[in-house]
Structures are given as structure tokens and as C-alpha cells.
Enzyme design. Structure first.
Site, PDB file in Angstrom:
ATOM      1  N   ARG A  69       0.841  -1.205   0.000  1.00 41.57           N
ATOM      2  CA  ARG A  69       0.000   0.000   0.000  1.00 41.57           C
ATOM      3  C   ARG A  69       0.876   1.255   0.000  1.00 41.57           C
ATOM      4  O   ARG A  69       1.997   1.240   0.487  1.00 41.57           O
ATOM      5  CB  ARG A  69      -0.928   0.035   1.223  1.00 41.57           C
ATOM      6  CG  ARG A  69      -2.123  -0.922   1.121  1.00 41.57           C
ATOM      7  CD  ARG A  69      -3.057  -0.796   2.300  1.00 41.57           C
ATOM      8  NE  ARG A  69      -2.411  -1.183   3.530  1.00 41.57           N
ATOM      9  CZ  ARG A  69      -1.913  -0.349   4.434  1.00 41.57           C
ATOM     10  NH1 ARG A  69      -2.035   0.958   4.281  1.00 41.57           N
ATOM     11  NH2 ARG A  69      -1.322  -0.802   5.513  1.00 41.57           N
ATOM     12  N   TYR A 210      -1.124  -3.347  -6.851  1.00 44.99           N
ATOM     13  CA  TYR A 210      -0.875  -4.190  -5.682  1.00 44.99           C
ATOM     14  C   TYR A 210      -1.953  -4.102  -4.604  1.00 44.99           C
ATOM     15  O   TYR A 210      -2.369  -3.014  -4.193  1.00 44.99           O
ATOM     16  CB  TYR A 210       0.460  -3.817  -5.031  1.00 44.99           C
ATOM     17  CG  TYR A 210       0.995  -4.942  -4.169  1.00 44.99           C
ATOM     18  CD1 TYR A 210       1.825  -5.913  -4.713  1.00 44.99           C
ATOM     19  CD2 TYR A 210       0.619  -5.065  -2.845  1.00 44.99           C
ATOM     20  CE1 TYR A 210       2.279  -6.966  -3.949  1.00 44.99           C
ATOM     21  CE2 TYR A 210       1.067  -6.116  -2.069  1.00 44.99           C
ATOM     22  CZ  TYR A 210       1.899  -7.067  -2.626  1.00 44.99           C
ATOM     23  OH  TYR A 210       2.341  -8.115  -1.866  1.00 44.99           O
ATOM     24  N   LYS A 219      -9.567  -2.442   1.354  1.00 43.75           N
ATOM     25  CA  LYS A 219      -9.322  -1.273   2.205  1.00 43.75           C
ATOM     26  C   LYS A 219     -10.141  -0.073   1.738  1.00 43.75           C
ATOM     27  O   LYS A 219     -10.655   0.698   2.549  1.00 43.75           O
ATOM     28  CB  LYS A 219      -7.832  -0.942   2.231  1.00 43.75           C
ATOM     29  CG  LYS A 219      -6.981  -2.092   2.772  1.00 43.75           C
ATOM     30  CD  LYS A 219      -7.377  -2.450   4.173  1.00 43.75           C
ATOM     31  CE  LYS A 219      -6.979  -3.842   4.572  1.00 43.75           C
ATOM     32  NZ  LYS A 219      -5.833  -4.049   5.386  1.00 43.75           N
ATOM     33  N   HIS A 239     -10.737  -2.578  11.178  1.00 39.75           N
ATOM     34  CA  HIS A 239      -9.623  -3.408  10.710  1.00 39.75           C
ATOM     35  C   HIS A 239      -9.396  -4.519  11.739  1.00 39.75           C
ATOM     36  O   HIS A 239      -8.460  -4.461  12.528  1.00 39.75           O
ATOM     37  CB  HIS A 239      -8.387  -2.518  10.568  1.00 39.75           C
ATOM     38  CG  HIS A 239      -7.236  -3.142   9.827  1.00 39.75           C
ATOM     39  ND1 HIS A 239      -5.943  -2.684   9.944  1.00 39.75           N
ATOM     40  CD2 HIS A 239      -7.170  -4.173   8.948  1.00 39.75           C
ATOM     41  CE1 HIS A 239      -5.144  -3.396   9.167  1.00 39.75           C
ATOM     42  NE2 HIS A 239      -5.863  -4.311   8.557  1.00 39.75           N
ATOM     43  N   SER A 261      -1.480  -3.492  10.203  1.00 45.93           N
ATOM     44  CA  SER A 261      -1.059  -4.357   9.109  1.00 45.93           C
ATOM     45  C   SER A 261       0.197  -5.133   9.480  1.00 45.93           C
ATOM     46  O   SER A 261       1.147  -4.567  10.034  1.00 45.93           O
ATOM     47  CB  SER A 261      -0.785  -3.500   7.874  1.00 45.93           C
ATOM     48  OG  SER A 261      -1.943  -2.779   7.542  1.00 45.93           O
ATOM     49  N   CYS A 263       0.621  -7.335  11.778  1.00 49.66           N
ATOM     50  CA  CYS A 263       0.829  -7.450  13.229  1.00 49.66           C
ATOM     51  C   CYS A 263       0.086  -8.630  13.836  1.00 49.66           C
ATOM     52  O   CYS A 263      -0.122  -8.668  15.057  1.00 49.66           O
ATOM     53  CB  CYS A 263       0.448  -6.155  13.921  1.00 49.66           C
ATOM     54  SG  CYS A 263       1.579  -4.803  13.537  1.00 49.66           S
ATOM     55  N   ASP A 286      -9.270  -9.885   8.565  1.00 54.02           N
ATOM     56  CA  ASP A 286      -8.789  -8.516   8.294  1.00 54.02           C
ATOM     57  C   ASP A 286      -9.816  -7.420   8.570  1.00 54.02           C
ATOM     58  O   ASP A 286      -9.445  -6.358   9.030  1.00 54.02           O
ATOM     59  CB  ASP A 286      -8.319  -8.423   6.835  1.00 54.02           C
ATOM     60  CG  ASP A 286      -7.376  -7.250   6.584  1.00 54.02           C
ATOM     61  OD1 ASP A 286      -6.420  -7.085   7.349  1.00 54.02           O
ATOM     62  OD2 ASP A 286      -7.609  -6.491   5.624  1.00 54.02           O
ATOM     63  N   ARG A 378       2.550 -12.032  -0.488  1.00 54.57           N
ATOM     64  CA  ARG A 378       1.204 -12.391  -0.016  1.00 54.57           C
ATOM     65  C   ARG A 378       0.665 -13.620  -0.725  1.00 54.57           C
ATOM     66  O   ARG A 378       1.077 -13.954  -1.836  1.00 54.57           O
ATOM     67  CB  ARG A 378       0.246 -11.219  -0.287  1.00 54.57           C
ATOM     68  CG  ARG A 378       0.630  -9.927   0.438  1.00 54.57           C
ATOM     69  CD  ARG A 378      -0.294  -9.640   1.586  1.00 54.57           C
ATOM     70  NE  ARG A 378       0.226  -8.588   2.457  1.00 54.57           N
ATOM     71  CZ  ARG A 378      -0.383  -8.210   3.575  1.00 54.57           C
ATOM     72  NH1 ARG A 378      -1.506  -8.782   3.957  1.00 54.57           N
ATOM     73  NH2 ARG A 378       0.135  -7.266   4.333  1.00 54.57           N
TER      74      ARG A 378
HETATM   75  P1  GTP Z   1      -2.343  -7.664   7.314  1.00 58.37           P
HETATM   76  O1  GTP Z   1      -2.791  -8.712   6.360  1.00 58.37           O
HETATM   77  O2  GTP Z   1      -1.255  -6.796   6.763  1.00 58.37           O
HETATM   78  O3  GTP Z   1      -3.453  -6.846   7.848  1.00 58.37           O
HETATM   79  O4  GTP Z   1      -1.539  -8.430   8.508  1.00 58.37           O
HETATM   80  P2  GTP Z   1      -2.031  -9.316   9.769  1.00 58.37           P
HETATM   81  O5  GTP Z   1      -2.387  -8.425  10.900  1.00 58.37           O
HETATM   82  O6  GTP Z   1      -3.041 -10.312   9.349  1.00 58.37           O
HETATM   83  O7  GTP Z   1      -0.662 -10.048  10.189  1.00 58.37           O
HETATM   84  P3  GTP Z   1      -0.238 -11.590  10.057  1.00 58.37           P
HETATM   85  O8  GTP Z   1      -1.050 -12.497  10.931  1.00 58.37           O
HETATM   86  O9  GTP Z   1      -0.168 -11.944   8.623  1.00 58.37           O
HETATM   87  O10 GTP Z   1       1.238 -11.547  10.668  1.00 58.37           O
HETATM   88  C1  GTP Z   1       2.241 -10.729  10.132  1.00 58.37           C
HETATM   89  C2  GTP Z   1       3.598 -11.203  10.568  1.00 58.37           C
HETATM   90  O11 GTP Z   1       3.671 -11.220  11.987  1.00 58.37           O
HETATM   91  C3  GTP Z   1       3.928 -12.611  10.097  1.00 58.37           C
HETATM   92  O12 GTP Z   1       5.253 -12.656   9.665  1.00 58.37           O
HETATM   93  C4  GTP Z   1       3.736 -13.440  11.321  1.00 58.37           C
HETATM   94  O13 GTP Z   1       4.553 -14.573  11.304  1.00 58.37           O
HETATM   95  C5  GTP Z   1       4.075 -12.490  12.468  1.00 58.37           C
HETATM   96  N1  GTP Z   1       3.315 -12.820  13.692  1.00 58.37           N
HETATM   97  C6  GTP Z   1       1.981 -13.071  13.773  1.00 58.37           C
HETATM   98  N2  GTP Z   1       1.621 -13.406  15.042  1.00 58.37           N
HETATM   99  C7  GTP Z   1       2.750 -13.355  15.790  1.00 58.37           C
HETATM  100  C8  GTP Z   1       3.022 -13.595  17.178  1.00 58.37           C
HETATM  101  O14 GTP Z   1       2.148 -13.920  17.981  1.00 58.37           O
HETATM  102  N3  GTP Z   1       4.317 -13.407  17.572  1.00 58.37           N
HETATM  103  C9  GTP Z   1       5.308 -13.050  16.708  1.00 58.37           C
HETATM  104  N4  GTP Z   1       6.541 -12.905  17.180  1.00 58.37           N
HETATM  105  N5  GTP Z   1       5.085 -12.823  15.384  1.00 58.37           N
HETATM  106  C10 GTP Z   1       3.818 -12.969  14.937  1.00 58.37           C
HETATM  107  C1  SPV Z   2      -2.945  -4.405   5.141  1.00 56.08           C
HETATM  108  O1  SPV Z   2      -1.969  -3.738   4.737  1.00 56.08           O
HETATM  109  O2  SPV Z   2      -3.541  -4.143   6.224  1.00 56.08           O
HETATM  110  C2  SPV Z   2      -3.423  -5.556   4.353  1.00 56.08           C
HETATM  111  C3  SPV Z   2      -2.828  -5.792   3.043  1.00 56.08           C
HETATM  112  O3  SPV Z   2      -4.325  -6.239   4.779  1.00 56.08           O
HETATM  113  S1  SPV Z   2      -3.477  -4.748   1.816  1.00 56.08           S
HETATM  114  O4  SPV Z   2      -4.596  -5.424   1.183  1.00 56.08           O
HETATM  115  O5  SPV Z   2      -2.424  -4.490   0.833  1.00 56.08           O
HETATM  116  O6  SPV Z   2      -3.955  -3.518   2.404  1.00 56.08           O
HETATM  117 MN    MN Z   3      -4.929  -5.605   6.879  1.00 55.62          MN
END
Ligand code: GTP
Ligand code: SPV
Ligand code: MN
Length: 593
Positions: A69, A210, A219, A239, A261, A263, A286, A378
Site C-alpha cells: 500500500r 498491488y 481497504k 480493521h 497491518s 501485526c 482482516d 502475499r
Molecule cells: P495484514 O494482512 O497486513 O493486515 O496483517 P495481519 O495483521 O493479518 O498479520 P499476520 O497475521 O499476517 O502476521 C504478520 C507477521 O507477523 C507474520 O510474519 C507473522 O509470522 C508475524 N506474527 C503473527 N503473530 C505473531 C506472534 O504472535 N508473535 C510473533 N513474534 N510474530 C507474529
Molecule cells: C494491510 O496492509 O492491512 C493488508 C494488506 O491487509 S493490503 O490489502 O495491501 O492492504
Molecule cells: Mn490488513
């Protein structure tokens, strides 16, 4: 096709503006999807993965400048700058429309304009929102088929006189006769515009192919435009992931969580508990649309139909449900390609092979000294492929929420978990939430902590002060016993040596366990100046070794005094901050004395 006059007129008008060679109305069928994939494989835009290892799956490589983004190029064009507020890039709607009309003029020359009717929310639910995306990117078309309810069903729901959110998208790279197309066309950064017109409820996105810049249901519609609609109509677009947690007595608790994002939303939504008494079902990873039900409780619906998840760090160890979900029929973007036609990324759980093709299409070996997959690589996959998908995930009325988690990546200061004192205190905690910036957005500040209220900083379609007021209003006139309780969590505390103090992932159930027992009144809490924390004995650490709970649950008053100062400075910049939140800050400062 459709008899909807508004839609037909708009498609004609936009086709006249963008001047594509062809217009194709997508029906959303598997045949159409397969045909488009065949065409993209033939043109070199897509790579078909090994049918034995990853059936029905494809790899795309973006342009190296178009990997996430672009918040600096994202605009909220409300009538006035005050409406957009201090956290958004505002542009005058008339001026921005004029600029964009210039850019879109002829932008689809040499390309096909795909018409993608889609529904955010379950089909035929009165709460769902219909959108129509016009795009010259076949990559967007195939992704939208997985991420939304796209095609004939959406047109049927729209009917002859239904309304929709118009979403115009172009990669911004017209072709002259004889031009050779690139495998990922896009425009330079300064020409990219992710533009929202909240009054008109329209989206114009130019120059990026992207993720959140281009899949406009996500979003742009389901958060930025929907948040503005929700403010007017008295609901919320957030979110947040949605999960259902079942304990050994078979009691089910629905929980949402707002993390910024990259996290941890996808990971928590699909959590496989390390405590045997629990089971997690996934409803969304999400976005959650929240609405008060007739019984006074808040109900959550996932408006999406698929997952657009972060690949790096996803392994059979960390997130087995995600790994099972993407075993077939998945679109991968910017991951590495193995010599036998499968995918690989950092943290996939298997050692790096001796040779790969990296996300930019170059040879890669373990001593190349760079990532093989982009950190924001992704996967796109249909939600129904998730082994933990909840039978309730498409309920039109949603599921009743008992707890809302908020939090981000805070290596210091913020403890593993704290319970808000009441609703208003929970909104205060949400309003000042901070997190390290991740690779999910293009930024030169990755790794720096910034405030990200309710993980919505890049997604609030109006003034952040009004947004926080809206949160407070949800609580006013509500029976507090029916409102979800708000918990601030932080999986990302680090030791002085920079190591994570908390194992995270499946072990996060240990925090959910405390929360559920708290909701049932089975455990107490320690009142601290910042909120209610668990007693160490109440976090179940069975089977874990070397976890320093005292470090994870520490409240350092001196650090928090600094934090309160930083919060005060942050609040200074908010023109429409509700008084109640200033009172909350005073309360914190008092309690810290
Ligand atoms: P968006 O799709 O961008 O909104 O991200 P999201 O909030 O769904 O994050 P996601 O679960 O994909 O995790 C993002 C990164 O954080 C990945 O590399 C995970 O491996 C890492 N991660 C997720 N949960 C944990 C956790 O509990 N501890 C740690 N250390 N890392 C984590
Ligand atoms: C985020 O950035 O919070 C995502 C990925 O979930 S995107 O669809 O690129 O916004
Ligand atoms: Mn997201």
C-alpha cells in the site's frame, strides 16, 4: 448482463474515458478464472506452479516499486479538509477529479477493461454493500474473484435499480500498437493516486496493481468508504479479525482483534491452541463490520470472501491452518520460486534450498545476502479452503462479540495484556495504540513506532476525532454488561538483547484463556494505573519453559509517565478530539502520580 441503468451508463462513460480495446463483463465463474490464468501464463505475467505440489496455483511478481500500500499517495477527498482530518491526505474533490480524469483519459489503451460486480458481505444480506470495479488488470480480476463475492451473483443482487459503489482502477500504463507489455505494468510513484470520494461514495485508483491499492473492495470500500457510511448509519467498519473460541465445556466466545497491518490478525484468526482445552474457528482475518443487534450486543460480520495474507513467517509450525488453506488454488505474489515449481519464503519452516528464483525473478542462493521473498509477499485464497472456517462465517447478522482485542508491535512499555477499566477507557487505549510500521506499507520509517488508533490510521475515511467520538457513542446508552470488553495485548515485547519475550502464535491462546475466564468472573485482576493486569498465577503456562511473566506483565511507572507525555503531544495534533478522551488522559496522569 445487467439491465441496471446506472451501471450501464457508468460503464459506458468510463469506457469512453479510459478507451480500452475491449470491455469484458466478468461472470465470476471458474471457467472464466481458468481462462484468464491461461492468458496470463501465456503472456508471462503469471507462472503456473507445479500441479503436483501446488495444484491450481500461480505466482506473480510485481514491479519492484509496487510491493505494498502507498499511504502517501492515498487521498480522502471530502468536501472540506476538516472532514478528512489531521491523519488523512486531503485533496479538494473537484480538483482531484479533474487531475484523475486527465490521467484516466486513454489509460486503458491497448488493454481490456474488466467489469467486476462484487458484494462485500454475504450475498443478499441487507447489510452488504455492492461495488463494481472497472480495471485493466487481469491480476486484479482473478484476485477479486477470491477476495469478494464477484460476478453473476452480485449482478443478480444489484438488480435493475439497485445501487453500487463505483470503483475505477487502472494500472496507468496504456499500450501503443506494437508495444510489448511488461509483466507487471504500473505507473511511477508520483502518478499513483488511491483516491476516495466519501460524499459521492466513489473510488478512483490509478497507477498501482498491488493489494490494498488495487483490490478496491478491501481497504478502499470495506474500510475507508464503509467507515464513512457507518458513521452516518450508526455502525462501524473496523480493521479486525473475527474468531470463535470454544472451551472444554463447549461454550463459544466470539472475539475480534484490531492489530495494524502485518501485526498478527491472520495468525490469531487461525490460531491452533497449545492448550488442549480450546478450539478456534476462523470467521475473518482482516475486516469486521460491527452493528448493534436488537438484544443490545454488538455483532460482527466479515465482508470479505478470502484471505490476502502475509506469506513470510507463515509455516506449519506458526500457522498450520494457513498452510493447509494455501495447499491448492492459491495466488502467490512476490514469494520465491523453487526449482521444482513450488513456493518458498523466509520463515516457511524448511531450510532455504541451494537455489531459488527470488521475488524479482533473479537467481538466488543462501549466500545472496538478501531476502528471497519480499517481506510483504502475499497469498490470496478463498476463505472456504481454511480448515478452521466457522460454520457461522456467512451469517448475515454476524456473531455476538464478547471481547475486542487491540494492540500492535511495541517492543517496550506495553505489557502482554491489560484489561480496560470500562468502555471509555478502552476507547482511550484504542485511540493511543502504537505499533512499529511494517512492510505492508511503502515507507522509509519501517520499524519506527507510530500511533495507529484502532489499527485504522490508514483506513479511516473521515476525521479521526469524529471516528473516536463514534466509538464512544457506541457505548453511550448501552447496557455495559452487553458491550464487549476491550483488552490491549502485545505479543511483541522484546528483551534488551532484542529477543521476543513471548512465544506468540499458538501460545497466544494462553492470553485468550485469561480473557475468557475474566469475562466469566472466574479470575481476578490487579488494578494498575494503566489498566487491569492478570495475576501471574492466572496465566496458564503449562508446557512452556523459560517465560519471564514478570517482565511481560511489568508496569514501569517512569516509562509510562513518558508515554503519557507522548500521548498528550499526540492529542495536541487532533482538532476534534472528544473531551472524554482528554479526561481519560488526565485520569492516567493522576493514577501515575
Ligand atoms: P495484514 O494482512 O497486513 O493486515 O496483517 P495481519 O495483521 O493479518 O498479520 P499476520 O497475521 O499476517 O502476521 C504478520 C507477521 O507477523 C507474520 O510474519 C507473522 O509470522 C508475524 N506474527 C503473527 N503473530 C505473531 C506472534 O504472535 N508473535 C510473533 N513474534 N510474530 C507474529
Ligand atoms: C494491510 O496492509 O492491512 C493488508 C494488506 O491487509 S493490503 O490489502 O495491501 O492492504
Ligand atoms: Mn490488513
Amino acid at each position: 448482463m445487467t439491465k441496471n441503468k446506472k451501471l450501464l451508463a457508468w460503464v459506458n462513460e468510463m469506457a469512453e474515458l479510459c478507451k480500452p480495446d475491449k470491455v469484458h463483463w466478468c461472470d465470476g465463474s471458474k471457467e472464466e478464472y481458468d481462462r484468464m490464468m491461461d492468458e496470463m501464463v501465456a503472456s508471462g505475467m503469471a507462472i503456473r506452479l507445479n500441479e503436483k505440489k501446488r495444484p491450481g496455483s500461480y505466482l506473480f511478481r510485481s514491479h519492484p516499486s509496487d510491493v505494498a500500500r502507498v499511504e502517501d499517495r492515498t487521498f480522502i477527498a471530502s468536501a472540506t479538509k476538516e472532514e478528512a482530518g489531521p491523519t488523512n491526505n486531503w485533496r479538494d474533490p473537484k480538483e482531484l477529479k479533474a487531475t484523475l480524469t486527465g490521467l484516466f483519459n486513454g489509460s486503458m489503451k491497448g488493454r481490456t477493461m474488466y467489469v467486476l460486480p462484487f458484494v462485500m458481505g454475504p450475498l443478499n444480506s441487507p447489510f452488504s454493500i455492492i461495488g463494481v470495479e472497472l480495471t485493466d488488470s487481469p491480476y486484479v480480476a482473478v484476485n477479486m474473484r477470491l477476495m469478494t463475492r464477484m460476478g453473476k451473483d452480485a449482478l443478480d443482487m444489484l438488480g435493475e435499480d439497485g445501487d453500487f459503489v463505483p470503483c475505477l482502477h487502472s494500472v496507468g500504463a496504456p499500450l501503443k500498437p506494437g508495444d510489448k507489455d511488461s509483466t507487471w505494468p504500473c505507473a511511477p510513484m508520483e502518478d499513483k493516486y488511491i483516491a476516495h470520494f466519501p460524499e459521492e461514495r466513489a473510488i478512483w485508483s490509478y497507477g498501482s496493481g498491488y493489494g490494498g491499492n488495487a483490490l478496491l473492495g478491501k481497504k478502499c470500500l470495506a474500510l475507508r468508504i464503509a467507515s464513512a457510511i457507518a458513521r452516518d448509519e450508526g455502525w462501524q467498519a473496523e480493521h479486525m479479525l473475527i474468531l470463535g473460541l470454544t472451551n472444554s465445556e463447549g461454550e463459544k466466545t466470539y472475539i475480534t482483534a484490531a492489530f495494524p497491518s502485518a501485526c498478527g490478525k491472520t495468525n490469531l484468526a487461525m490460531l491452533v491452541p497449545t492448550l488442549p482445552d480450546y478450539k478456534v474457528e476462523t470467521l475473518g482475518d482482516d475486516i469486521a463490520w460491527l452493528r448493534k443487534g436488537e438484544d443490545g450486543r454488538i455483532y460482527a460480520v466479515n465482508p470479505e470472501a478470502g484471505f490476502f495474507g502475509v506469506a513470510p513467517g507463515t509455516s506449519y509450525q506458526s500457522n498450520p491452518n494457513a498452510m493447509h488453506t494455501i495447499e491448492r488454488d492459491t495466488i502467490f505474489t512476490n514469494v520465491a520460486l523453487t526449482d521444482d515449481g513450488d513456493v518458498w519464503w523466509e520463515g516457511i519452516g524448511t531450510p532455504a534450498p541451494d537455489h531459488l528464483i527470488d521475488w524479482q525473478g533473479n537467481d538466488w542462493t543462501p549466500d545472496s545476502g538478501k531476502n528471497a521473498a519480499h517481506p510483504n509477499a502475499r497469498f490470496t485464497v478463498s476463505a472456504v479452503q481454511c480448515p478452521a472456517i466457522s460454520p457461522d462465517w456467512e451469517k448475515p447478522e454476524g456473531v455476538p462479540v464478547s471481547a475486542m482485542l487491540i494492540g500492535g508491535r511495541r517492543p517496550r512499555v506495553v505489557p502482554l495484556v491489560m484489561e480496560s477499566r470500562d468502555w471509555a477507557h478502552g476507547i482511550f487505549l484504542g485511540s493511543v495504540m502504537g505499533s512499529e510500521i511494517t512492510a505492508a506499507t511503502i515507507s522509509d520509517k519501517i520499524g519506527q513506532v507510530r500511533r495507529d488508533p484502532f489499527a485504522m490510521l490508514p483506513f479511516i475515511g473521515y476525521n479521526v476525532g469524529d471516528y473516536l467520538k463514534h466509538w464512544l457513542e457506541v457505548g453511550e446508552g448501552s447496557d455495559p454488561s452487553k458491550l464487549p470488553r476491550i483488552y490491549h495485548v502485545n505479543w511483541f515485547l522484546k528483551s534488551d538483547e532484542g529477543k521476543f519475550l513471548w512465544p506468540g502464535f499458538g501460545d497466544n491462546v494462553r492470553v485468550l484463556d485469561w480473557i475468557v475466564r475474566r469475562l466469566k468472573g472466574e479470575v481476578g485482576a490487579v488494578e494498575t494505573p494503566i489498566g487491569n493486569l492478570p495475576e501471574e498465577k492466572d496465566i496458564n503456562l503449562t508446557g512452556l519453559k523459560d517465560v519471564d511473566l514478570s517482565a511481560l506483565l511489568k508496569v514501569d511507572k517512569a516509562l509510562w509517565a513518558e508515554e503519557a507525555k507522548a500521548i498528550a503531544a499526540y492529542y495536541e495534533g487532533m482538532d476534534r478530539l472528544p473531551e472524554e478522551l482528554k479526561e481519560q488522559l488526565k485520569g492516567l496522569q493522576e493514577r501515575l502520580k
